[in-house]
Design a protein around this motif. Structure first.
Motif, PDB file in Angstrom:
ATOM      1  N   GLY A 171      46.541  11.718  41.583  1.00 23.38           N
ATOM      2  CA  GLY A 171      47.742  10.940  41.286  1.00 23.38           C
ATOM      3  C   GLY A 171      48.922  11.649  41.911  1.00 23.38           C
ATOM      4  N   THR A 172      50.074  11.540  41.309  1.00 24.77           N
ATOM      5  CA  THR A 172      51.243  12.303  41.781  1.00 24.77           C
ATOM      6  C   THR A 172      51.059  13.785  41.414  1.00 24.77           C
ATOM      7  N   PRO A 173      51.823  14.681  42.063  1.00 25.22           N
ATOM      8  CA  PRO A 173      51.763  16.099  41.667  1.00 25.22           C
ATOM      9  C   PRO A 173      52.005  16.304  40.171  1.00 25.22           C
ATOM     10  N   ASP A 174      52.905  15.514  39.594  1.00 22.75           N
ATOM     11  CA  ASP A 174      53.184  15.649  38.155  1.00 22.75           C
ATOM     12  C   ASP A 174      51.986  15.199  37.320  1.00 22.75           C
ATOM     13  N   ASP A 175      51.349  14.078  37.731  1.00 22.97           N
ATOM     14  CA  ASP A 175      50.129  13.612  37.036  1.00 22.97           C
ATOM     15  C   ASP A 175      49.069  14.711  37.065  1.00 22.97           C
ATOM     16  N   ILE A 176      48.928  15.347  38.231  1.00 25.64           N
ATOM     17  CA  ILE A 176      47.879  16.352  38.421  1.00 25.64           C
ATOM     18  C   ILE A 176      48.135  17.558  37.515  1.00 25.64           C
ATOM     19  N   LEU A 177      49.368  18.055  37.496  1.00 26.06           N
ATOM     20  CA  LEU A 177      49.676  19.213  36.629  1.00 26.06           C
ATOM     21  C   LEU A 177      49.344  18.898  35.172  1.00 26.06           C
ATOM     22  N   LYS A 178      49.816  17.741  34.705  1.00 26.52           N
ATOM     23  CA  LYS A 178      49.632  17.401  33.295  1.00 26.52           C
ATOM     24  C   LYS A 178      48.162  17.132  32.963  1.00 26.52           C
ATOM     25  N   SER A 179      47.389  16.674  33.952  1.00 30.36           N
ATOM     26  CA  SER A 179      45.965  16.399  33.708  1.00 30.36           C
ATOM     27  C   SER A 179      45.141  17.679  33.781  1.00 30.36           C
ATOM     28  N   VAL A 180      45.529  18.601  34.673  1.00 33.80           N
ATOM     29  CA  VAL A 180      44.857  19.915  34.698  1.00 33.80           C
ATOM     30  C   VAL A 180      45.063  20.589  33.348  1.00 33.80           C
ATOM     31  N   ALA A 181      46.262  20.455  32.812  1.00 34.87           N
ATOM     32  CA  ALA A 181      46.587  21.082  31.519  1.00 34.87           C
ATOM     33  C   ALA A 181      45.707  20.526  30.394  1.00 34.87           C
ATOM     34  N   ARG A 182      45.124  19.342  30.608  1.00 31.08           N
ATOM     35  CA  ARG A 182      44.270  18.707  29.575  1.00 31.08           C
ATOM     36  C   ARG A 182      42.783  18.821  29.922  1.00 31.08           C
ATOM     37  N   GLY A 183      42.436  19.625  30.964  1.00 26.48           N
ATOM     38  CA  GLY A 183      41.030  19.906  31.200  1.00 26.48           C
ATOM     39  C   GLY A 183      40.347  19.155  32.324  1.00 26.48           C
ATOM     40  N   ILE A 184      41.132  18.555  33.240  1.00 25.57           N
ATOM     41  CA  ILE A 184      40.540  17.857  34.386  1.00 25.57           C
ATOM     42  C   ILE A 184      40.355  18.829  35.548  1.00 25.57           C
ATOM     43  N   ASP A 185      39.220  18.672  36.286  1.00 31.22           N
ATOM     44  CA  ASP A 185      38.862  19.593  37.374  1.00 31.22           C
ATOM     45  C   ASP A 185      39.000  18.987  38.771  1.00 31.22           C
ATOM     46  N   MET A 186      38.904  17.652  38.878  1.00 29.95           N
ATOM     47  CA  MET A 186      38.847  17.008  40.206  1.00 29.95           C
ATOM     48  C   MET A 186      39.734  15.768  40.223  1.00 29.95           C
ATOM     49  N   PHE A 187      40.371  15.548  41.399  1.00 34.92           N
ATOM     50  CA  PHE A 187      41.278  14.418  41.566  1.00 34.92           C
ATOM     51  C   PHE A 187      41.069  13.778  42.932  1.00 34.92           C
ATOM     52  N   ARG A 229      57.797  20.952  48.022  1.00 33.82           N
ATOM     53  CA  ARG A 229      57.872  21.631  46.712  1.00 33.82           C
ATOM     54  C   ARG A 229      59.239  21.423  46.060  1.00 33.82           C
ATOM     55  N   ARG A 230      60.141  20.748  46.810  1.00 32.08           N
ATOM     56  CA  ARG A 230      61.424  20.406  46.170  1.00 32.08           C
ATOM     57  C   ARG A 230      61.514  18.898  45.954  1.00 32.08           C
ATOM     58  N   GLY A 231      60.354  18.235  45.871  1.00 30.78           N
ATOM     59  CA  GLY A 231      60.347  16.803  45.594  1.00 30.78           C
ATOM     60  C   GLY A 231      60.023  15.999  46.842  1.00 30.78           C
ATOM     61  N   ALA A 265      53.506  25.538  35.853  1.00 36.05           N
ATOM     62  CA  ALA A 265      53.738  24.089  35.769  1.00 36.05           C
ATOM     63  C   ALA A 265      55.216  23.787  35.521  1.00 36.05           C
ATOM     64  N   GLU A 266      55.835  24.575  34.648  1.00 36.38           N
ATOM     65  CA  GLU A 266      57.273  24.365  34.363  1.00 36.38           C
ATOM     66  C   GLU A 266      58.108  24.612  35.608  1.00 36.38           C
ATOM     67  N   ASP A 267      57.776  25.690  36.335  1.00 37.57           N
ATOM     68  CA  ASP A 267      58.548  26.042  37.542  1.00 37.57           C
ATOM     69  C   ASP A 267      58.371  24.966  38.615  1.00 37.57           C
ATOM     70  N   ALA A 268      57.148  24.472  38.766  1.00 39.68           N
ATOM     71  CA  ALA A 268      56.884  23.446  39.790  1.00 39.68           C
ATOM     72  C   ALA A 268      57.660  22.170  39.461  1.00 39.68           C
ATOM     73  N   THR A 269      57.655  21.808  38.180  1.00 40.34           N
ATOM     74  CA  THR A 269      58.339  20.571  37.762  1.00 40.34           C
ATOM     75  C   THR A 269      59.845  20.681  38.006  1.00 40.34           C
ATOM     76  N   GLU A 270      60.408  21.875  37.709  1.00 43.07           N
ATOM     77  CA  GLU A 270      61.852  22.082  37.975  1.00 43.07           C
ATOM     78  C   GLU A 270      62.129  21.952  39.473  1.00 43.07           C
ATOM     79  N   GLY A 271      61.224  22.489  40.292  1.00 41.88           N
ATOM     80  CA  GLY A 271      61.408  22.437  41.747  1.00 41.88           C
ATOM     81  C   GLY A 271      61.527  21.011  42.227  1.00 41.88           C
ATOM     82  N   TRP A 272      60.700  20.132  41.657  1.00 39.08           N
ATOM     83  CA  TRP A 272      60.752  18.733  42.103  1.00 39.08           C
ATOM     84  C   TRP A 272      62.050  18.077  41.648  1.00 39.08           C
ATOM     85  N   ALA A 273      62.474  18.499  40.435  1.00 38.22           N
ATOM     86  CA  ALA A 273      63.649  17.826  39.845  1.00 38.22           C
ATOM     87  C   ALA A 273      64.941  18.346  40.465  1.00 38.22           C
ATOM     88  N   ARG A 274      64.840  19.532  41.164  1.00 42.43           N
ATOM     89  CA  ARG A 274      66.078  20.159  41.663  1.00 42.43           C
ATOM     90  C   ARG A 274      66.793  19.240  42.638  1.00 42.43           C
TER      91      ARG A 274
END
Ligand SMILES: Nc1nc2c(CCNCC3CCCCC3)c3[nH]c(NCCc4ccccc4)nc3cc2c(=O)[nH]1
Length: 373
Positions: free
Chosen positions: A250-266, A283-285, A361-370
């Motif tokens: 999915g999007t980079p944000d989808d991937i981060l949040k799904s890895v955090a819930r135990g997904i291995d492949m996208f 990495r800045r969006g 994950a927090e740092d990556a998300t801030e980078g996109w939002a910057r």
């Protein structure tokens, strides 16, 4: 090279998992993003470039290849790895999802799906058995069961019916797949946005002791929070020692949040499709190179990237290529985007291995939002 298909769970950080899937054609480092190779090509890229970005595995497309050039023809020509000059692992989808989203006049029964080709209108039947046969003819290392994915929102009864038929098809696919050492067939969890149905589907598939599990029926129109809630319900039911593949995400944000819930492949068409439409992931969006504000910008997309497409070309040049609809524009942006996704996965794997995934994950998300990219 391993003669068997084996998943090794190497580390966890919360519910995020670091792992490796070994199979005869190579090892897949997880969490993994799998570039989509629709018609035996990752559009606008050479396979050497795809490998150079760090991809360990790509997707082949059962639906397209069975229509053109035909599964039997690909088999006669040595199989998909030889045909497309990609000697590493290939995962194929079963084709049902593409039939329902691309073909015309399709009919779905207990036997399977019948449809007319979007290429030449010819009539086809795809049963669970025929889908597994086609994936075998292509030489696929990781095969998907034929399933029925329901677009959301959908009535409970429709979701339940589709989930239960998908379970019956999983049994038929497991029988048809038989015992192919070094290869795997994954079951696909269905159940829409219904926790009870998700648990029932995951439990029944777990009892089949499959080599891997896909989470399907998501990224089909539901909000991200619904998708994530279904992962919270589904992943804990699935066996911890088998890989989990979230389909179409999915999007980079989808991937981060799904890895955090135990997904291995996208897998997702987004990086390559966006690249063909002038959109660059950084990495800045995201940067839309069609936008006139780039016309005089001599900066590259990312001077620190190890991908030439991101490091060696000015935004002004990329803007020019995109506006002129030059093929090189799609080539460079697809290359940048696949490289960005692979770099993201490499960084995720590093963070899990060092127990700092949440901070990453927090740092990556801030980078996109910057913004101001
Ligand atoms: N069996 C099966 N496949 C699914 C797929 C196809 C995954 N990609 C295959 C790949 C094979 C080679 C050709 C390309 C596709 C999905 N894709 C999405 N969302 C995509 C949402 C999306 C994201 C970006 C752009 C368009 C659509 N949800 C999906 C659910 C299922 C499902 O339940 N069962």
């Amino acid at each position: 090279m391993s003669e068997t298909f084996q998943f090794a769970l190497q580390a966890t950080d919360g519910n995020a998992r670091l792992g490796a899937i070994t199979m005869p054609r190579g090892t897949v480092r997880t969490p993994a993003f799998m570039p989509v190779g629709t018609a035996a090509t990752v559009k606008a890229l050479y396979m050497d470039q795809v490998r150079g970005t760090g991809a360990d595995i790509i997707l082949g497309n059962t639906y397209h290849l069975m229509l053109r050039p035909g599964a039997e023809r690909v088999a006669r020509l040595g199989g998909l790895h030889e045909f497309a000059r990609w000697p590493h692992p290939i995962l194929t989808d079963s084709g049902g999802f593409q039939v329902m989203s691309l073909s015309k006049l399709r009919k779905l029964t207990e036997q399977g799906v019948t449809f007319r080709s979007h290429v030449d209108g010819a009539r086809y039947e795809m049963s669970p058995e025929r889908s597994i046969e086609i994936q075998g003819l292509l030489g696929s290392d990781v095969q998907m069961q034929l399933d029925e994915c329901v677009a959301l929102p959908a009535p409970y009864a429709d979701v339940e019916r589709a989930m239960e038929m998908s379970l019956r098809w999983a049994e038929r696919c497991q029988t048809a797949f038989g015992d192919q050492p070094g290869r795997a067939m994954f079951g696909i969890v269905q159940g829409g946005a219904e926790p009870v149905l998700r648990e029932r589907s995951a439990s029944a598939l777990k009892a089949m002791d499959l080599k891997g599990y896909s989470v399907g029926g998501l990224a089909v129109g539901e909000p991200q929070h619904v998708m994530l809630e279904m992962l919270d319900v589904t992943c804990p039911v699935l066996p911890a020692d088998k890989p989990r593949y979230l389909m179409g995400v999915g999007t980079p944000d989808d991937i981060l949040k799904s890895v955090a819930r135990g997904i291995d492949m996208f897998d997702c068409v987004m990086p390559t499709r966006a690249g063909r439409h002038g959109l660059a992931f950084t990495r800045r969006g995201r940067v839309n190179l069609r936008n006139a504000r780039h016309a005089d910008d001599y900066r590259p997309l990312d001077e620190e990237s190890d991908c030439p497409a991101a490091r060696d070309y000015s935004r002004a040049y990329l803007h020019h290529l995109v506006r002129s609809q030059e093929a090189l524009g799609a080539m460079l942006l697809s290359w940048n985007n696949i490289a960005y996704y692979q770099h993201l996965m490499q960084s995720i794997r590093g963070a899990i291995g060092e127990g700092r995934f949440l901070a990453f994950a927090e740092d990556a998300t801030e980078g996109w939002a910057r913004g101001d990219i």
